[in-house]
Design a protein around this motif. Structure first.
Motif, PDB file in Angstrom:
ATOM      1  N   LEU A 172       0.849  -1.192   0.000  1.00 16.86           N
ATOM      2  CA  LEU A 172       0.000   0.000   0.000  1.00 16.86           C
ATOM      3  C   LEU A 172       0.880   1.234   0.000  1.00 16.86           C
ATOM      4  O   LEU A 172       1.796   1.358   0.806  1.00 16.86           O
ATOM      5  N   SER A 174       1.100   5.241   0.672  1.00 17.01           N
ATOM      6  CA  SER A 174       0.375   6.116   1.587  1.00 17.01           C
ATOM      7  C   SER A 174       1.012   7.483   1.629  1.00 17.01           C
ATOM      8  O   SER A 174       2.245   7.614   1.609  1.00 17.01           O
ATOM      9  N   ASP A 199     -11.650   3.956  -4.924  1.00 13.92           N
ATOM     10  CA  ASP A 199     -10.598   2.939  -4.948  1.00 13.92           C
ATOM     11  C   ASP A 199      -9.506   3.204  -3.913  1.00 13.92           C
ATOM     12  O   ASP A 199      -8.630   2.369  -3.707  1.00 13.92           O
ATOM     13  N   LEU A 200      -9.554   4.361  -3.262  1.00 11.90           N
ATOM     14  CA  LEU A 200      -8.542   4.694  -2.251  1.00 11.90           C
ATOM     15  C   LEU A 200      -9.170   4.657  -0.861  1.00 11.90           C
ATOM     16  O   LEU A 200     -10.373   4.807  -0.702  1.00 11.90           O
ATOM     17  N   SER A 201      -8.324   4.462   0.127  1.00 17.16           N
ATOM     18  CA  SER A 201      -8.779   4.586   1.506  1.00 17.16           C
ATOM     19  C   SER A 201      -8.304   5.943   2.028  1.00 17.16           C
ATOM     20  O   SER A 201      -7.105   6.227   2.036  1.00 17.16           O
ATOM     21  N   ARG A 220      -4.446   6.195   1.133  1.00 19.81           N
ATOM     22  CA  ARG A 220      -3.770   4.922   0.879  1.00 19.81           C
ATOM     23  C   ARG A 220      -4.347   4.243  -0.354  1.00 19.81           C
ATOM     24  O   ARG A 220      -5.552   4.279  -0.589  1.00 19.81           O
ATOM     25  N   GLY A 221      -3.463   3.609  -1.109  1.00 17.28           N
ATOM     26  CA  GLY A 221      -3.920   2.861  -2.274  1.00 17.28           C
ATOM     27  C   GLY A 221      -2.755   2.167  -2.932  1.00 17.28           C
ATOM     28  O   GLY A 221      -1.586   2.471  -2.630  1.00 17.28           O
ATOM     29  N   ARG A 226      -3.078   7.418  -8.695  1.00 15.81           N
ATOM     30  CA  ARG A 226      -4.346   7.783  -8.057  1.00 15.81           C
ATOM     31  C   ARG A 226      -4.101   8.457  -6.697  1.00 15.81           C
ATOM     32  O   ARG A 226      -4.764   9.436  -6.348  1.00 15.81           O
ATOM     33  N   VAL A 227      -3.147   7.921  -5.952  1.00 16.39           N
ATOM     34  CA  VAL A 227      -2.824   8.540  -4.663  1.00 16.39           C
ATOM     35  C   VAL A 227      -2.339   9.974  -4.888  1.00 16.39           C
ATOM     36  O   VAL A 227      -2.762  10.906  -4.194  1.00 16.39           O
TER      37      VAL A 227
END
Lengths: 240, 240
Positions: A172, A174, A199-201, A220-221, A226-227
Motif C-alpha cells: 500500500l 500512503s 478505490d482509495l482509503s 492509501r492505495g 491515483r494517490v
C-alpha cells in the motif's frame, strides 16, 4: 488481485491486566503493510485454553495468515503450543530437531537442558520450526498459523524469519497531509473527495496538541498515480 | 463472587496499518484492574461496518461490559455510531441534548455547527450520553456497551466519566518478584508453587536486557494473605 489478509492473536494475561503494554501488534502491522499483507484484525486473549483455541480457530478460518505472540516459554503459564495442537486436532510431543537446537544452545552456555527447558521442544505434529536467533527456542508454523514468542526482540527476529516465506501483495502506498484545522471544518469536502476516489482509503486522524485541534489526512492505495491525484486535490482544498 | 468481565473493541484502520500505535487498550486495562473489573479480551477491527457489528455483537453477548474506542468524529470514516445502532437493531438520529451540547461548545468558539459537526450529535435510540470535557462531542452508553472517542485525552476523560457508574469487584492485588535467572531455571519450582496456590494467578514474564535473561514473576489474587504467603515461598525459592 486483492492483497492477502492476516490477523494477529496476542496471548497473555499481562497485557489485559495493564502490567505490560503490547509492542508486537504495532510492529507486525508495520511489517505487513510494507509487505503488502492487509492486517484486518487483532485480538488479545488471556492465558485460558478455551479462549485461545476459540480465537485461533475463528481467525485461521477467516484470514489467509495468522500470527500469534506469547506463551511459548518454559513456565507453567506457557500453554500456547498445546492450545495450537488442540485447535488443529493434532498431537504434540518433544521433537528431535527442536531438542537438538536447544541442546546445542544450552551446551554452549554450560546450562542443563532440564525438563522445563525441554518443554520448549514440544511441537505440534506437522509443524515447521521458526528460527530464533536470539534465544534458540523455536517458534513454529502449522497450516496458516505462525506461532511466535512474546518477548519483542525474539518476536521481531521470528517475523524476519517468516516474512520472506509469505506471499505478499502490492504494498500500500500512503501519503499524509497534516491540516491544522478541526475535523469539523474539513469533514464536508473530505467526504466529497473520498466519494470521488472510491478505490482509495482516505482516513482522517484527529489530534489535539496544546489546545490546538488538527488532523492527519492519510490517503492509501496500491496505484501511485491515483494517490498523487487525490493528494493534489487535497492540498488544493486545505492549503493554509 | 467473581469480578465482572469486560472486553474492549478498538476501531480503526490506522492501528492495523501500523500508522498509529494504540494507547487506549493499555490505559483501560490499568483502570479496570484498579476497579476490580477483569478485562478478558480486546479486539482491533478496521473501519468496515460488517466487522464492527459482528465484533460488537460477539463481545456484548460474552462479557459484562464492552468499551469501544474510535470512529465517533465528524468525518466520513467515522461510522461507529451507525454500526452500534445496527448491532442493537435501533434507529439513530441527531438528538436534541447532544445537539445542544455541541451548539454551546461551537458558539463559545465562534465556530459554525455545520453538517459535519452535527453528525456527532447522532446518537442511537435509547443511549445515554457520556460527558466529554475535552472537546464536547459526547460518547454514549447503550446496553452494556460504552462508546468512546479514540483520541487518548478524550478517551481517558470518558473512561473517568463512566467508571464510577460501573459495578466493580475486589481489586486484584499483585506483587512482583524480579529474578535475574532464565525462565528455564525457575520453571520447575514455579510450576510446583502455582499448583499449591490454585486460587492465585502466577505469571512469569521473561525479559532480556544487555544479553542477560531474567523474569518478572507476578502473583495476583483478591486475598492479600494468600498473595503474601505465595510471595514468601517465592522469595525463599529464588533468593539470590
Amino acid at each position: 488481485m486483492p492483497n492477502p489478509t492476516a490477523a494477529m492473536l496476542v496471548i497473555g494475561d499481562e497485557i489485559l491486566s495493564g502490567r505490560t503494554r503490547d509492542a508486537n501488534m504495532h510492529y507486525l502491522a508495520g511489517e505487513f503493510t510494507k509487505h503488502g499483507i492487509d492486517l484486518k484484525e487483532a485480538r488479545v486473549v488471556s492465558d485460558a485454553p478455551d479462549a485461545i483455541v476459540a480465537a485461533l480457530n475463528a481467525l485461521r478460518a477467516a484470514y489467509d495468515y495468522v500470527v500469534t505472540s506469547g506463551g511459548i516459554g518454559p513456565t507453567h503459564d506457557d500453554i500456547t503450543a498445546d492450545c495450537v495442537a488442540r485447535a488443529f486436532g493434532v498431537g504434540i510431543d518433544v521433537r528431535d530437531d527442536a531438542r537438538a537446537i536447544l541442546q546445542a544452545h544450552y551446551d554452549r552456555q554450560g546450562l542443563e537442558l532440564n525438563a522445563a527447558r525441554l518443554r520448549m521442544a514440544r511441537i505440534p505434529d506437522g509443524a515447521a520450526l521458526i528460527d530464533n536467533p536470539v534465544s534458540a527456542a523455536p517458534g513454529f508454523s502449522i497450516g496458516n498459523v505462525h506461532v511466535m514468542a512474546g518477548v519483542p526482540s525474539v518476536f521481531q527476529a521470528m517475523v524476519a524469519s517468516v516474512l520472506p516465506t509469505l506471499t505478499g501483495g502490492a504494498p500500500l502506498l500512503s501519503q499524509t497531509l497534516r491540516v491544522m484545522r478541526g475535523e469539523g471544518d474539513i469533514a464536508g469536502p473530505l467526504g466529497a473527495l473520498a466519494a470521488d476516489f472510491p478505490d482509495l482509503s482516505i482516513g482522517s486522524y484527529p489530534f489535539q496538541r496544546d489546545g490546538i485541534f488538527g488532523a492527519n489526512i492519510v490517503v492509501r492505495g496500491a496505484d501511485g498515480a491515483r494517490v498523487d491525484a487525490a493528494m493534489t486535490r487535497l492540498s488544493g482544498l486545505f492549503a493554509e
